[in-house]
Enzyme design. Structure first.
Site, PDB file in Angstrom:
ATOM      1  N   ARG A 121     -37.837 -63.815  -4.363  1.00 57.19           N
ATOM      2  CA  ARG A 121     -36.517 -63.621  -3.753  1.00 57.19           C
ATOM      3  C   ARG A 121     -35.436 -63.186  -4.740  1.00 57.19           C
ATOM      4  O   ARG A 121     -34.495 -63.919  -5.034  1.00 57.19           O
ATOM      5  CB  ARG A 121     -36.084 -64.894  -3.023  1.00 57.19           C
ATOM      6  CG  ARG A 121     -37.046 -65.285  -1.926  1.00 57.19           C
ATOM      7  CD  ARG A 121     -36.623 -66.525  -1.205  1.00 57.19           C
ATOM      8  NE  ARG A 121     -35.638 -66.264  -0.172  1.00 57.19           N
ATOM      9  CZ  ARG A 121     -35.061 -67.213   0.554  1.00 57.19           C
ATOM     10  NH1 ARG A 121     -35.357 -68.461   0.356  1.00 57.19           N
ATOM     11  NH2 ARG A 121     -34.192 -66.910   1.491  1.00 57.19           N
ATOM     12  N   ARG A 398     -32.518 -80.172   5.811  1.00 60.42           N
ATOM     13  CA  ARG A 398     -31.680 -79.046   5.362  1.00 60.42           C
ATOM     14  C   ARG A 398     -31.314 -78.143   6.531  1.00 60.42           C
ATOM     15  O   ARG A 398     -30.243 -77.523   6.516  1.00 60.42           O
ATOM     16  CB  ARG A 398     -32.448 -78.192   4.334  1.00 60.42           C
ATOM     17  CG  ARG A 398     -32.629 -78.867   3.006  1.00 60.42           C
ATOM     18  CD  ARG A 398     -33.249 -77.917   2.027  1.00 60.42           C
ATOM     19  NE  ARG A 398     -32.439 -76.690   1.936  1.00 60.42           N
ATOM     20  CZ  ARG A 398     -32.735 -75.659   1.180  1.00 60.42           C
ATOM     21  NH1 ARG A 398     -33.819 -75.677   0.432  1.00 60.42           N
ATOM     22  NH2 ARG A 398     -31.958 -74.598   1.150  1.00 60.42           N
TER      23      ARG A 398
HETATM   24  N1  EPU Z   1     -34.801 -59.307  -1.284  1.00 61.81           N
HETATM   25  C1  EPU Z   1     -34.812 -58.596  -2.461  1.00 61.81           C
HETATM   26  N2  EPU Z   1     -33.615 -58.413  -3.116  1.00 61.81           N
HETATM   27  C2  EPU Z   1     -32.445 -58.905  -2.631  1.00 61.81           C
HETATM   28  C3  EPU Z   1     -32.443 -59.626  -1.424  1.00 61.81           C
HETATM   29  C4  EPU Z   1     -33.645 -59.815  -0.761  1.00 61.81           C
HETATM   30  O1  EPU Z   1     -35.849 -58.149  -2.919  1.00 61.81           O
HETATM   31  O2  EPU Z   1     -31.409 -58.705  -3.288  1.00 61.81           O
HETATM   32  C5  EPU Z   1     -36.076 -59.545  -0.583  1.00 61.81           C
HETATM   33  C6  EPU Z   1     -36.401 -61.030  -0.528  1.00 61.81           C
HETATM   34  O3  EPU Z   1     -37.041 -61.489  -1.705  1.00 61.81           O
HETATM   35  C7  EPU Z   1     -37.294 -61.112   0.677  1.00 61.81           C
HETATM   36  C8  EPU Z   1     -36.713 -60.028   1.592  1.00 61.81           C
HETATM   37  O4  EPU Z   1     -35.954 -59.166   0.760  1.00 61.81           O
HETATM   38  O5  EPU Z   1     -38.618 -60.801   0.343  1.00 61.81           O
HETATM   39  C9  EPU Z   1     -35.827 -60.564   2.720  1.00 61.81           C
HETATM   40  O6  EPU Z   1     -34.722 -61.229   2.204  1.00 61.81           O
HETATM   41  P1  EPU Z   1     -33.332 -61.348   2.956  1.00 61.81           P
HETATM   42  O7  EPU Z   1     -32.267 -60.966   2.004  1.00 61.81           O
HETATM   43  O8  EPU Z   1     -33.403 -60.670   4.276  1.00 61.81           O
HETATM   44  O9  EPU Z   1     -33.296 -62.910   3.191  1.00 61.81           O
HETATM   45  P2  EPU Z   1     -32.166 -63.932   2.787  1.00 61.81           P
HETATM   46  O10 EPU Z   1     -30.837 -63.409   3.158  1.00 61.81           O
HETATM   47  O11 EPU Z   1     -32.398 -64.401   1.396  1.00 61.81           O
HETATM   48  C10 EPU Z   1     -32.219 -65.050   5.121  1.00 61.81           C
HETATM   49  C11 EPU Z   1     -32.371 -66.447   5.662  1.00 61.81           C
HETATM   50  C12 EPU Z   1     -33.798 -66.897   5.508  1.00 61.81           C
HETATM   51  C13 EPU Z   1     -34.683 -65.901   6.281  1.00 61.81           C
HETATM   52  C14 EPU Z   1     -34.465 -64.474   5.767  1.00 61.81           C
HETATM   53  C15 EPU Z   1     -35.221 -63.425   6.539  1.00 61.81           C
HETATM   54  C16 EPU Z   1     -30.201 -67.431   5.294  1.00 61.81           C
HETATM   55  C17 EPU Z   1     -29.358 -68.419   4.591  1.00 61.81           C
HETATM   56  N3  EPU Z   1     -31.478 -67.350   4.936  1.00 61.81           N
HETATM   57  O12 EPU Z   1     -32.544 -65.125   3.750  1.00 61.81           O
HETATM   58  O13 EPU Z   1     -33.897 -68.178   6.094  1.00 61.81           O
HETATM   59  O14 EPU Z   1     -36.031 -66.264   6.120  1.00 61.81           O
HETATM   60  O15 EPU Z   1     -33.064 -64.157   5.840  1.00 61.81           O
HETATM   61  O16 EPU Z   1     -34.871 -63.456   7.866  1.00 61.81           O
HETATM   62  O17 EPU Z   1     -29.720 -66.745   6.197  1.00 61.81           O
HETATM   63  C18 EPU Z   1     -34.761 -70.322   6.434  1.00 61.81           C
HETATM   64  O18 EPU Z   1     -33.832 -70.513   7.242  1.00 61.81           O
HETATM   65  O19 EPU Z   1     -35.722 -71.128   6.319  1.00 61.81           O
HETATM   66  C19 EPU Z   1     -34.736 -69.137   5.587  1.00 61.81           C
HETATM   67  C20 EPU Z   1     -35.481 -69.009   4.497  1.00 61.81           C
END
Ligand code: EPU
Length: 419
Positions: A121, A398
């Site tokens: 991530r 959480r």
């Molecule tokens: N990614 C990158 N670079 C970045 C950002 C993301 O490579 O700068 C990659 C991540 O490593 C991942 C993918 O892109 O493989 C998706 O990441 P995204 O940014 O969409 O996810 P997030 O914003 O970090 C949110 C939710 C997660 C949910 C994901 C996908 C929140 C606080 N968290 O995370 O929720 O799984 O979107 O829908 O909104 C959960 O609630 O249990 C949880 C993990």
């Protein structure tokens, strides 16, 4: 550390109140940093990630007030402090303060969140977003340092290589106070993004196209006091839908919206579960046998990665074999060995799991590893013969408000043991 003791075999029946979405409230708390006027958010779930996010904002001198169902955040006297490692490490969503801080103060220093149980991530897309809006960004000693020499971000064109939720949120929030127009392309389309846009618009932002792949933001100088009511949590709703399905039960999910769960509803129907909208929310029912169904997780409107573990738990007792492919996070299969301890037959190859349905699951001691993996284990335990103990359930707290109490109200046999 609390644990849950679950005696399997009870059908769930009754109704469950679905609360506001955890993944919508966290960015909206961060968005309050953009404004010197207060933001009130209502329908807030009582989950510990909200407490952690509010604690992070308090580091910046932000006044927060939390009532039973609402939070009021007043960043009028906020100062540009450092977002420390020990707070951002606890919750990856802490990275969401970066965009608002740079937009309001012209600079920010925020700890890198690091990896977590579900994958590496990285936050590179968040940084690229800020660079596209004129910030200079560097990483040193585990901290992100972002600066805008002109003092204020400048509108720009942001093309996301992947529709990341977090990077889209950073872009929306930062562009809100940038000078001029910003265009966000290949934006994430999750309902929580549209909800963040609604919240920002209530605060005085100018946003078009929220919920689509192309958003336009006209920067404004200041924001005003606002109140925003959170949308219901589609992942909480989907989790209870699967709980009803796995136990062969019948549940009404109050305030849940089928339109946010279209792909999940379709997969459940193919598996032999009935799901239909009611005046009050959604009804889920299963009386016949469960059939195996294949799924692939994808950004919205695809099947959500946040329901993959729960759906896998359901497939462990379906007739036939199900292929489950995870495309959003590279290693979100921590639940697989634990489900195996309950007698599930799952083989893993890279990002694909093959689940061969078994006749019965049997109780065992299992360990929760992250939020959704943990709840997947709870769902499996609801149908496992005997008494399953789920350890380390702080992960559940959480993101799920009173999960054990809500399940008990519908007939589950669950005890929480606090040590
Ligand atoms: N990614 C990158 N670079 C970045 C950002 C993301 O490579 O700068 C990659 C991540 O490593 C991942 C993918 O892109 O493989 C998706 O990441 P995204 O940014 O969409 O996810 P997030 O914003 O970090 C949110 C939710 C997660 C949910 C994901 C996908 C929140 C606080 N968290 O995370 O929720 O799984 O979107 O829908 O909104 C959960 O609630 O249990 C949880 C993990």
């Amino acid at each position: 550390m609390d644990r849950l003791i679950i005696r399997g075999g009870k059908r769930l029946e009754g109704s469950v109140q679905i609360r506001g979405a955890k993944n919508a409230v966290l960015p909206q708390i961060a968005a309050a940093l953009l404004s010197s006027a207060p933001l009130e958010i209502t329908n807030v779930p009582d989950v510990s990630d909200v407490t952690t996010m509010l604690a992070l904002l308090q580091e910046f001198g932000v006044a927060t007030q939390r009532d039973a169902r609402s939070v009021t955040i007043d960043a009028g006297k906020a100062t540009n402090a450092v977002a420390r490692y020990d707070l951002v490490r606890k919750m990856r969503a802490g990275i969401l303060v970066l965009g608002p801080l740079v937009a309001r103060f012209g600079s920010a220093r925020v700890s890198l969140p690091g990896g977590c149980a579900i994958g590496a991530r990285p936050v590179d897309l968040h940084l690229k977003v800020l660079e596209a809006l004129g910030a200079t960004v560097g990483v040193e000693g585990g901290y992100i340092n972002a600066n805008v020499s002109a003092g204020k971000l400048k509108g720009g064109r942001i093309v996301l290589p992947f529709p990341s939720m977090g990077a889209t949120e950073t872009a929306l929030m930062a562009a809100t106070l940038a000078r001029g127009e910003s265009e966000i392309l290949n934006a994430a389309r999750e309902p929580e993004i549209a909800d963040l846009a609604l919240c920002l618009v209530a605060m005085g932002a100018k946003i078009e196209g929220a919920g689509t792949q192309r958003m336009l933001v006209q920067g404004v100088d200041t924001l005003r006091p606002a109140t925003h009511h959170l949308l219901p949590d589609r992942i909480e709703a989907g989790t209870y839908a699967i709980a009803a399905a796995i136990t062969g039960g019948h549940l009404e999910l109050l305030d849940a919206r089928l339109e946010h769960l279209a792909t999940v509803g379709a997969a459940l129907e193919r598996a032999g579960v009935q799901i239909w909208p009611t005046d009050r929310g959604l009804m889920i029912s299963r009386s016949g046998r469960l059939s195996a169904v294949d799924i692939v997780t994808e950004p919205y409107p695809g099947f959500p990665t946040d329901l993959q573990a729960q759906f896998m738990a359901l497939m462990t007792i379906a007739t036939g074999a199900s292929v489950i492919r995870e495309t959003v996070f590279e290693s979100r299969f921590m639940h697989v060995p634990e489900l195996g301890r309950l007698g599930a037959n799952i083989s893993l190859q890279g990002s694909t799991a093959l689940v061969r349905g078994v006749e019965t699951l049997r109780a065992a001691e299992v360990m929760a590893t992250d939020l959704r993996a943990s709840v997947g284990l709870v769902l499996a335990a609801l149908v496992a013969e005997g008494e399953t103990t789920v350890h380390r359930i702080y992960h559940l707290d959480r993101g799920y408000e009173a999960l054990d109490r809500k399940l008990v109200q519908c007939g589950a046999d669950i005890r929480r043991v606090t040590e």
